[in-house]
Design an enzyme around this catalytic site. Sequence first.
Site, PDB file in Angstrom:
ATOM      1  CG  HIS A   1      -2.324  -0.782   0.979  1.00 41.89           C
ATOM      2  ND1 HIS A   1      -2.964  -0.577   0.035  1.00 41.89           N
ATOM      3  CD2 HIS A   1      -2.748  -1.825   1.672  1.00 41.89           C
ATOM      4  CE1 HIS A   1      -4.129  -1.032   0.225  1.00 41.89           C
ATOM      5  NE2 HIS A   1      -4.059  -1.974   1.090  1.00 41.89           N
TER       6      HIS A   1
ATOM      7  CG  ASP B   1      -4.496  -4.395  -2.006  1.00 44.77           C
ATOM      8  OD1 ASP B   1      -5.269  -4.546  -0.718  1.00 44.77           O
ATOM      9  OD2 ASP B   1      -4.997  -4.522  -3.058  1.00 44.77           O
TER      10      ASP B   1
ATOM     11  CG  ASP C   1      -5.180   2.595  -4.063  1.00 46.96           C
ATOM     12  OD1 ASP C   1      -6.132   1.998  -4.632  1.00 46.96           O
ATOM     13  OD2 ASP C   1      -4.820   3.712  -4.748  1.00 46.96           O
TER      14      ASP C   1
ATOM     15  CG  ASN D   1      -9.144  -5.168  -2.752  1.00 44.34           C
ATOM     16  OD1 ASN D   1      -8.023  -5.644  -2.272  1.00 44.34           O
ATOM     17  ND2 ASN D   1      -9.740  -4.209  -2.246  1.00 44.34           N
ATOM     18  CG  HIS D   2      -6.600  -0.994  -2.959  1.00 47.31           C
ATOM     19  ND1 HIS D   2      -6.702   0.136  -2.907  1.00 47.31           N
ATOM     20  CD2 HIS D   2      -7.348  -1.740  -1.955  1.00 47.31           C
ATOM     21  CE1 HIS D   2      -7.699   0.427  -1.809  1.00 47.31           C
ATOM     22  NE2 HIS D   2      -7.834  -0.611  -1.320  1.00 47.31           N
TER      23      HIS D   2
ATOM     24  NE  ARG E   1     -12.625  -7.140   2.722  1.00 49.76           N
ATOM     25  CZ  ARG E   1     -11.457  -6.688   2.984  1.00 49.76           C
ATOM     26  NH1 ARG E   1     -11.409  -5.447   2.388  1.00 49.76           N
ATOM     27  NH2 ARG E   1     -10.589  -7.237   3.686  1.00 49.76           N
TER      28      ARG E   1
ATOM     29  CG  HIS F   1      -8.523  -8.571   0.885  1.00 46.71           C
ATOM     30  ND1 HIS F   1      -8.568  -7.288   0.254  1.00 46.71           N
ATOM     31  CD2 HIS F   1      -9.933  -9.005   1.110  1.00 46.71           C
ATOM     32  CE1 HIS F   1      -9.833  -7.033  -0.091  1.00 46.71           C
ATOM     33  NE2 HIS F   1     -10.735  -8.112   0.408  1.00 46.71           N
TER      34      HIS F   1
END
Lengths: 374, 336
Positions: free
Chosen positions: B101, B128, B131, B160-161, B257, B284
């Site tokens: 991240h 990920d 972000d 997912n990012h 989520r 995650h």
Amino acid sequence: MDEASDQSPLRSGGRSCGGWPMRSGERRGQRGGGGSGGRPSLARSMAAAAREPLSASGLDEADEAVRGTCEDASVCKRFAVSVGYWKDPYIQYFVRQAKERKAPEINRGYYARVHGVSYLIQAFLKKTDCNCQIVNLGAGMDTLFWRLKDENLLPRKYFEVDFPMIVARKIHNIKSKPPLSKPIMESHSGDSLLIDSHSLDSSRYSLVGADLRFSSDLEEKLKKHNLDTHLPTLLIAECVLVYMTPQQSANLLKWAASTFPVAMFINYEQVNMTDRFGQIMIENLQRRQCNLAGVEVCRSLDSQKERLLLNGWETAHAIDMMKVYSFLPQADVKRIEGLEFLDEKELFEQLMQHYCICWASKDNSNLGLANITF
Amino acid sequence: VVKVRPNDKDAKLKYQECHKIVKQKAFERAIASDEHKRSVVDSLDIESMTIEDEYSGPKLDGGKVTLDFMKELMQWYKEQKKLHRKCAYQTEKVTVCGDTHGQYYDLLNIFELNGLPSESNPYIFNGDFVDRGSFSVEVILTLFGFKLLYPDHFHLLRGNHETDNMNQIYGFEGEVKAKYTAQMFALFSEVFEWLPLAQCINGKVLIMHGGLFSEDGVTLDDIRKIERNRQPPDSGPMCDLLWSDPQPQNGRSVSKRGVSCQFGPDVTKSFLERNRLDYIIRSHEVKPEGYEVAHDGKCVTVFSAPNYCDQMGNKGSYIHLRGSDLRPDFHQFTAV
């Protein structure tokens, strides 16, 4: 305080609670390599946060850091408004646009704060039929006056108090932007407006530059602007008390309780600060010379209630923002949740559990202020 | 101090590197080797082999091949002697990292603690990468650089990012537009669409960013068949691989989520059995200790962004997997 901008959480159009700065990495760029090490103990952090006394220049620096939180809050608020979380046509005249997006949990947090505090304000206005005063302590660039006027919900008089430097800036904005000055003129009657570099006085709206740590000076200045202590009065402090020592905030609360026979006090700030999250917030802020001198009182919801009851208020409530969020009209909550997808709930919940709305009342007239609740 | 605005020449170079990645990824197709052939590696138990005292030949230094070892080995062979079979068999470890991240300094710290990537120090980063953190660009270009340098020993899985929706809201798009251009972001978006969704280690350990599936009966072959070069759909196996979370209770539930599902230990067990796997590694979810073992050891979470968002105060961790036994060996670290 350029570094302060764009990184802060939960700030209102008024003060910011300075906890949120620096999403990952900003500070690390300045620290340069090196050992992970552990974090200093929590007790030491809290002690450091409450440390005093400061030298004169230290005090100045600390105050400057507090003033910096004003812009942070307003920028965040303006961003949330721009995405559609709520309507505020006036905030754009007080502050620049954010340089980068704020995270969804920040926007939701502001939404909850603005609407939670607003709910209590509306309840007070209703109970008093607007025959009252509002005194917004540490109001910063708050736009509440203009929004209340749009809804025909103005109290008899609306006072805002902040550091002279902040007030001067606000006056400048008001003078130079017709959308801000016009409503004040419209609501004014009688002799011409009194306006100088650090104060503005009109019939319905008054701006006072003062130091909240000196209540007699504060009272004098408010009375010069026709404060009527016999009117039911609502005092609001959003992310203000936490920047004073517990003693200083106690004095302010005591002053308010003893000055107004019928009154309500709304306090929004941190809570549950004794855990890891609290420790990190305190440290993040200290790195920016921002001192949460009053964090000791933010230990728990109980300590927040206690400090109100111990300082002259008859009834007191305190709930965390997660609770407030659950009490807000859920149709609108669903709407704002659809604005930006929140990828994980933990960040939001953790944030919200560390802020609270507290409210207290004293009611010699039996208006039923004690019944105001969510 | 990282130069966050490299001069134009550097930017152009990175741009070209990104183009290379797009082409390279276009040739990569998901996962494991032929799982039906019985792996020789499985039948070896290198850890329990012992080197007798009388052996005076070269030995690996902590399982690593070093220059000194090589010099010793060449001399040993010159004297027509035999290298001990334990050293001959030694398989390297692979390091599996979770979410990073945009926390560039913490990524640097991982390389400091665990060594730079190389043929003998392979890495898998489980999605990920961007972000939320402030240095997503630095993180992703570093990871892409190592992918180009060691294409068979450095692996990136999609999280997912690594999607447009997330990048728009959580900072990566804004950061790329500020440091480069909108076109550069479009290129990243395109490259992300080629990132594989899962990776299988030695036919035994499956790694994906999110987790398992909303429906029973999914096989590794089904995963291979997913046409992944797109934005993930709102539901289905591709979405599940990027978004789902384990839960303690059996069965499946609606995800908190709001997308994909939560899956219980029974779902994990039956997926592993169907596909003859030992366990899954996923990421995650932030965990206070940087990792978590759930579902009776069959669902491992690894998360490598310490003090996530400057708020959570969590540790980060990474996993060492050795070919000899494939049990996860956790290493934790704190934020720098």
